[in-house]
Design an enzyme around this catalytic site. Structure first.
Site, short mmCIF file in Angstrom:
data_model
loop_
_atom_site.label_atom_id
_atom_site.label_comp_id
_atom_site.label_asym_id
_atom_site.label_seq_id
_atom_site.Cartn_x
_atom_site.Cartn_y
_atom_site.Cartn_z
N LYS A 9 0.83 -1.21 0.00
CA LYS A 9 0.00 0.00 0.00
C LYS A 9 0.87 1.26 0.00
CE LYS A 9 -3.96 -2.06 2.45
NZ LYS A 9 -4.92 -1.86 3.56
N TYR A 49 -12.64 -2.77 -2.83
CA TYR A 49 -13.16 -2.62 -1.46
C TYR A 49 -14.68 -2.52 -1.47
CZ TYR A 49 -8.40 -1.97 0.40
OH TYR A 49 -7.08 -2.15 0.79
N PHE A 57 -15.45 5.10 6.97
CA PHE A 57 -14.04 5.35 6.67
C PHE A 57 -13.71 5.13 5.19
CE2 PHE A 57 -14.37 0.91 8.16
CZ PHE A 57 -13.82 0.22 7.10
N ASN A 112 -1.98 0.27 6.74
CA ASN A 112 -1.45 -0.95 7.36
C ASN A 112 -0.59 -1.79 6.41
OD1 ASN A 112 -3.56 -1.76 5.79
ND2 ASN A 112 -4.74 -2.72 7.42
N HIS A 115 -2.10 -5.23 1.56
CA HIS A 115 -3.36 -5.94 1.37
C HIS A 115 -3.02 -7.37 1.02
CE1 HIS A 115 -7.22 -7.25 -0.19
NE2 HIS A 115 -6.53 -7.80 -1.18
N GLU A 126 -9.15 -11.12 -7.38
CA GLU A 126 -8.24 -9.99 -7.19
C GLU A 126 -7.03 -10.09 -8.13
OE1 GLU A 126 -7.50 -9.89 -2.95
OE2 GLU A 126 -9.50 -9.07 -2.55
#
Ligand code: UDP
Ligand code: MG
Length: 153
Positions: A9, A49, A57, A112, A115, A126
């Site tokens: 990320k 997502y 968020f 974080n 992914h 994905e």
């Protein structure tokens, strides 16, 4: 050989941790059969997502994922999907176990570091979302004799 998607990320790129994080997966013994840098846009993030579209968020998640390009990786190995989730650790870096990537490298629930696909169905969808077929390479038996016993491979 099971394949899974990892995204490094923007938090990884911003904090100059690219080499360090790739190295964690490499040292574990996961084989890298695809890797590229790409800038994500709203369309791909809304797909990726989609389970979070209605969360409060979501706008900040989307913005954080567009701050820099990401690095998409196809990692492969026996049970690669579960192994990668396990070494990635719990979503919130403040609660993730020490020794996991999130536990060792971040303080955030959102920024974080990585992914990782969470199921065989997600991994398949994905990988198709982030890679063209020809961008995933056949590594043949590269290193297999060192990584696994004959009955595991
Ligand atoms: N996320 C967030 N706030 C939350 C939960 C999740 O910003 O309360 C972000 C975080 O970046 C997370 C991503 O949304 O990695 C996807 O959420 P998911 O529940 O799928 O967690 P993951 O599979 O990444 O552990
Ligand atoms: Mg998830």
């Amino acid at each position: 050989m099971e394949k899974t998607l990892v995204l490094l990320k923007p938090s990884t790129i911003q904090r100059a941790l690219i080499g360090e994080i790739i190295s964690r997966f490499e040292k574990k013994g996961l084989r890298i059969s695809g890797m590229k840098m790409m800038q994500l846009d709203d369309a791909i993030l809304e797909q990726h997502y989609s389970h979070l579209l209605n969360k409060p968020f979501f706008p900040s998640l989307k913005a954080s994922m567009k701050k820099t390009p990401v690095i998409a990786m196809c990692l492969e190995g026996v049970d690669a999907i579960a192994v990668v989730r396990y070494i990635t650790g719990y979503t919130n870096g403040r609660k993730a176990d020490a020794g996991t990537i999130r536990g060792d490298y971040c303080m955030s629930n959102q920024q974080n570091i990585v992914h990782a696909s969470d199921s065989p169905e997600a991994a398949e969808a994905e990988l198709k979302r982030f890679f063209k077929q020809e961008e995933i390479y056949d590594l043949g038996d590269l290193n297999m004799d060192r990584l696994y016993s004959v009955d595991e491979a």
